[in-house]
Design an enzyme around this catalytic site. Sequence first.
Site, PDB file in Angstrom:
ATOM      1  N   VAL A 117       0.832  -1.207   0.000  1.00 30.65           N
ATOM      2  CA  VAL A 117       0.000   0.000   0.000  1.00 30.65           C
ATOM      3  C   VAL A 117       0.869   1.261   0.000  1.00 30.65           C
ATOM      4  O   VAL A 117       0.383   2.358   0.192  1.00 30.65           O
ATOM      5  CB  VAL A 117      -0.965   0.007   1.221  1.00 30.65           C
ATOM      6  CG1 VAL A 117      -1.954  -1.141   1.155  1.00 30.65           C
ATOM      7  CG2 VAL A 117      -0.185  -0.039   2.543  1.00 30.65           C
TER       8      VAL A 117
ATOM      9  N   HIS B 117      -4.508  -4.310  -2.216  1.00 29.42           N
ATOM     10  CA  HIS B 117      -4.860  -3.958  -0.835  1.00 29.42           C
ATOM     11  C   HIS B 117      -5.081  -2.457  -0.661  1.00 29.42           C
ATOM     12  O   HIS B 117      -5.110  -1.954   0.456  1.00 29.42           O
ATOM     13  CB  HIS B 117      -3.772  -4.453   0.130  1.00 29.42           C
ATOM     14  CG  HIS B 117      -3.735  -5.954   0.275  1.00 29.42           C
ATOM     15  ND1 HIS B 117      -2.663  -6.640   0.793  1.00 29.42           N
ATOM     16  CD2 HIS B 117      -4.663  -6.903  -0.029  1.00 29.42           C
ATOM     17  CE1 HIS B 117      -2.927  -7.934   0.791  1.00 29.42           C
ATOM     18  NE2 HIS B 117      -4.121  -8.122   0.296  1.00 29.42           N
TER      19      HIS B 117
ATOM     20  N   CYS C 204     -20.369   8.638   2.722  1.00 28.94           N
ATOM     21  CA  CYS C 204     -20.752   8.729   1.300  1.00 28.94           C
ATOM     22  C   CYS C 204     -19.923   7.808   0.418  1.00 28.94           C
ATOM     23  O   CYS C 204     -20.176   7.698  -0.778  1.00 28.94           O
ATOM     24  CB  CYS C 204     -20.675  10.176   0.805  1.00 28.94           C
ATOM     25  SG  CYS C 204     -18.994  10.812   0.651  1.00 28.94           S
TER      26      CYS C 204
ATOM     27  N   CYS D 232     -19.041  15.442   2.541  1.00 27.24           N
ATOM     28  CA  CYS D 232     -20.225  15.299   3.399  1.00 27.24           C
ATOM     29  C   CYS D 232     -19.921  15.429   4.892  1.00 27.24           C
ATOM     30  O   CYS D 232     -20.827  15.362   5.719  1.00 27.24           O
ATOM     31  CB  CYS D 232     -20.902  13.953   3.122  1.00 27.24           C
ATOM     32  SG  CYS D 232     -20.060  12.565   3.875  1.00 27.24           S
TER      33      CYS D 232
ATOM     34  N   GLY E 149       9.062 -11.346  -2.912  1.00 25.56           N
ATOM     35  CA  GLY E 149       9.083 -10.697  -1.596  1.00 25.56           C
ATOM     36  C   GLY E 149       7.777 -10.769  -0.828  1.00 25.56           C
ATOM     37  O   GLY E 149       7.355  -9.792  -0.230  1.00 25.56           O
TER      38      GLY E 149
ATOM     39  N   ASN F 119      12.824 -14.350  -3.281  1.00 29.50           N
ATOM     40  CA  ASN F 119      12.626 -13.958  -1.883  1.00 29.50           C
ATOM     41  C   ASN F 119      13.962 -14.058  -1.154  1.00 29.50           C
ATOM     42  O   ASN F 119      14.793 -14.884  -1.503  1.00 29.50           O
ATOM     43  CB  ASN F 119      11.592 -14.898  -1.227  1.00 29.50           C
ATOM     44  CG  ASN F 119      11.041 -14.361   0.076  1.00 29.50           C
ATOM     45  OD1 ASN F 119      11.789 -14.043   1.002  1.00 29.50           O
ATOM     46  ND2 ASN F 119       9.729 -14.245   0.159  1.00 29.50           N
TER      47      ASN F 119
ATOM     48  N   ALA G 124      15.381  -8.657  -3.691  1.00 28.19           N
ATOM     49  CA  ALA G 124      14.639  -8.285  -4.903  1.00 28.19           C
ATOM     50  C   ALA G 124      15.367  -7.173  -5.659  1.00 28.19           C
ATOM     51  O   ALA G 124      15.400  -7.161  -6.889  1.00 28.19           O
ATOM     52  CB  ALA G 124      13.230  -7.839  -4.518  1.00 28.19           C
TER      53      ALA G 124
HETATM   54  P1  OAD Z   1       5.524 -10.145   4.907  1.00 29.79           P
HETATM   55  O1  OAD Z   1       6.130  -9.169   5.849  1.00 29.79           O
HETATM   56  O2  OAD Z   1       4.623 -11.190   5.481  1.00 29.79           O
HETATM   57  O3  OAD Z   1       6.644 -10.909   4.083  1.00 29.79           O
HETATM   58  C1  OAD Z   1       7.710 -10.240   3.488  1.00 29.79           C
HETATM   59  C2  OAD Z   1       8.532 -11.258   2.710  1.00 29.79           C
HETATM   60  O4  OAD Z   1       9.549 -10.565   2.014  1.00 29.79           O
HETATM   61  C3  OAD Z   1       9.216 -12.320   3.547  1.00 29.79           C
HETATM   62  O5  OAD Z   1       8.975 -13.602   2.964  1.00 29.79           O
HETATM   63  C4  OAD Z   1      10.716 -11.953   3.485  1.00 29.79           C
HETATM   64  O6  OAD Z   1      11.560 -13.106   3.460  1.00 29.79           O
HETATM   65  C5  OAD Z   1      10.775 -11.254   2.145  1.00 29.79           C
HETATM   66  N1  OAD Z   1      11.836 -10.227   2.034  1.00 29.79           N
HETATM   67  C6  OAD Z   1      12.238  -9.322   2.958  1.00 29.79           C
HETATM   68  N2  OAD Z   1      13.159  -8.491   2.443  1.00 29.79           N
HETATM   69  C7  OAD Z   1      13.345  -8.845   1.149  1.00 29.79           C
HETATM   70  C8  OAD Z   1      14.161  -8.368   0.085  1.00 29.79           C
HETATM   71  N3  OAD Z   1      14.975  -7.321   0.235  1.00 29.79           N
HETATM   72  N4  OAD Z   1      14.067  -8.992  -1.120  1.00 29.79           N
HETATM   73  C9  OAD Z   1      13.258 -10.067  -1.294  1.00 29.79           C
HETATM   74  N5  OAD Z   1      12.466 -10.570  -0.316  1.00 29.79           N
HETATM   75  C10 OAD Z   1      12.499  -9.970   0.887  1.00 29.79           C
HETATM   76  O7  OAD Z   1       4.772  -9.267   3.779  1.00 29.79           O
HETATM   77  P2  OAD Z   1       3.646  -9.697   2.725  1.00 29.79           P
HETATM   78  O8  OAD Z   1       3.814 -11.116   2.309  1.00 29.79           O
HETATM   79  O9  OAD Z   1       3.660  -8.663   1.668  1.00 29.79           O
HETATM   80  O10 OAD Z   1      -1.967  -7.055   4.180  1.00 29.79           O
HETATM   81  O11 OAD Z   1       2.352  -9.555   3.580  1.00 29.79           O
HETATM   82  C11 OAD Z   1       1.116  -9.728   2.948  1.00 29.79           C
HETATM   83  C12 OAD Z   1       0.050  -8.876   3.571  1.00 29.79           C
HETATM   84  O12 OAD Z   1       0.030  -9.053   4.973  1.00 29.79           O
HETATM   85  C13 OAD Z   1       0.257  -7.380   3.423  1.00 29.79           C
HETATM   86  O13 OAD Z   1      -0.153  -6.865   2.184  1.00 29.79           O
HETATM   87  C14 OAD Z   1      -0.597  -6.840   4.509  1.00 29.79           C
HETATM   88  C15 OAD Z   1      -0.096  -7.743   5.596  1.00 29.79           C
HETATM   89  O14 OAD Z   1      -0.814  -7.836   6.692  1.00 29.79           O
HETATM   90  C16 OAD Z   1      -2.870  -6.084   4.386  1.00 29.79           C
HETATM   91  O15 OAD Z   1      -2.546  -4.993   4.817  1.00 29.79           O
HETATM   92  C17 OAD Z   1      -4.273  -6.464   4.042  1.00 29.79           C
END
Ligand code: OAD
Length: 246
Positions: free
Chosen positions: A104, A120, A131, A151, A188, A215, A233
């Site tokens: 986000v 998201h 509204c 509103c 990631g 990852n 990444a």
């Molecule tokens: P996470 O914090 O759960 O996972 C981040 C991932 O990125 C992990 O698997 C790390 O190993 C990897 N990582 C960290 N640094 C990295 C780098 N420099 N290069 C490559 N990989 C790296 O985040 P998300 O999977 O994005 O949802 O989490 C998913 C959702 O959970 C989010 O969108 C959010 C959260 O709660 C909502 O807000 C609805």
Amino acid sequence: MGNEAIRQVAEKIKASNSVVVLTGAGISQESGVPTFRGKDGLWKDFRAEDLATPEAFHRDPVLVWEWYNWRRGLIKPLKPNPGHYALVELEKRIPDFTLVTQNVDGLHRAAGSKDPIEMHGTIWRVRCLECKRSFENREVPIKILPECEACGGLLRPDVVWFGESLDTKILHAIYTYLQRAEVMLVVGTSAIVQPAASFGIVAKRTAGAFVAELNRSRTHQSPVFDLSIQGKAGELLPQLVDYVRP
Ligand code: OAD
């Protein structure tokens, strides 16, 4: 693995017409955005899961807005990193390219990605509880509690919270892209939060896509994918673009 695996992904991309990329918090980590599931993601000992819910906002909108002000303040000065820019380059080279992000933070748009699907939502938009209109808002800090300019209703961040459904039109569009994907990159993400966690598997099972995970660490899904490449990444994606370049 390393470069050889990246080269293999590049060959698949060069031979394909349709590529889908899913990104998670890991792609923004090198820009300085804390990931969700590390200790850096904590704010005053709250976990995101305790604040990013409709119930939390209903109970204490001031607390939730304070948390978003902290996140907006943290993200505002940050810049996209080479990983974000590499995806912009990839987009230019592939006619049927879709970028879906769970993030986000707005960094894909800031890098120049044309039309990332921000599944998201984005912290740079707010939505009126009354509204339902949504507005761009980049104030840091935002006035607590913010009111709708149309509103006067209470504004909330225009993001998807835990326990909320995704916009069905967005979800439908994503599944359409997944079903015709020939190559998919899962970058990631810890692949824990649904439905994004299943996208790689959907692309593989329904479209027979070649799916590669990029990852820093292995994830619980690594064994399911065609390749799981460990690294940052911001380093792996530019290497990939170099191999894809004619
Ligand atoms: P996470 O914090 O759960 O996972 C981040 C991932 O990125 C992990 O698997 C790390 O190993 C990897 N990582 C960290 N640094 C990295 C780098 N420099 N290069 C490559 N990989 C790296 O985040 P998300 O999977 O994005 O949802 O989490 C998913 C959702 O959970 C989010 O969108 C959010 C959260 O709660 C909502 O807000 C609805």
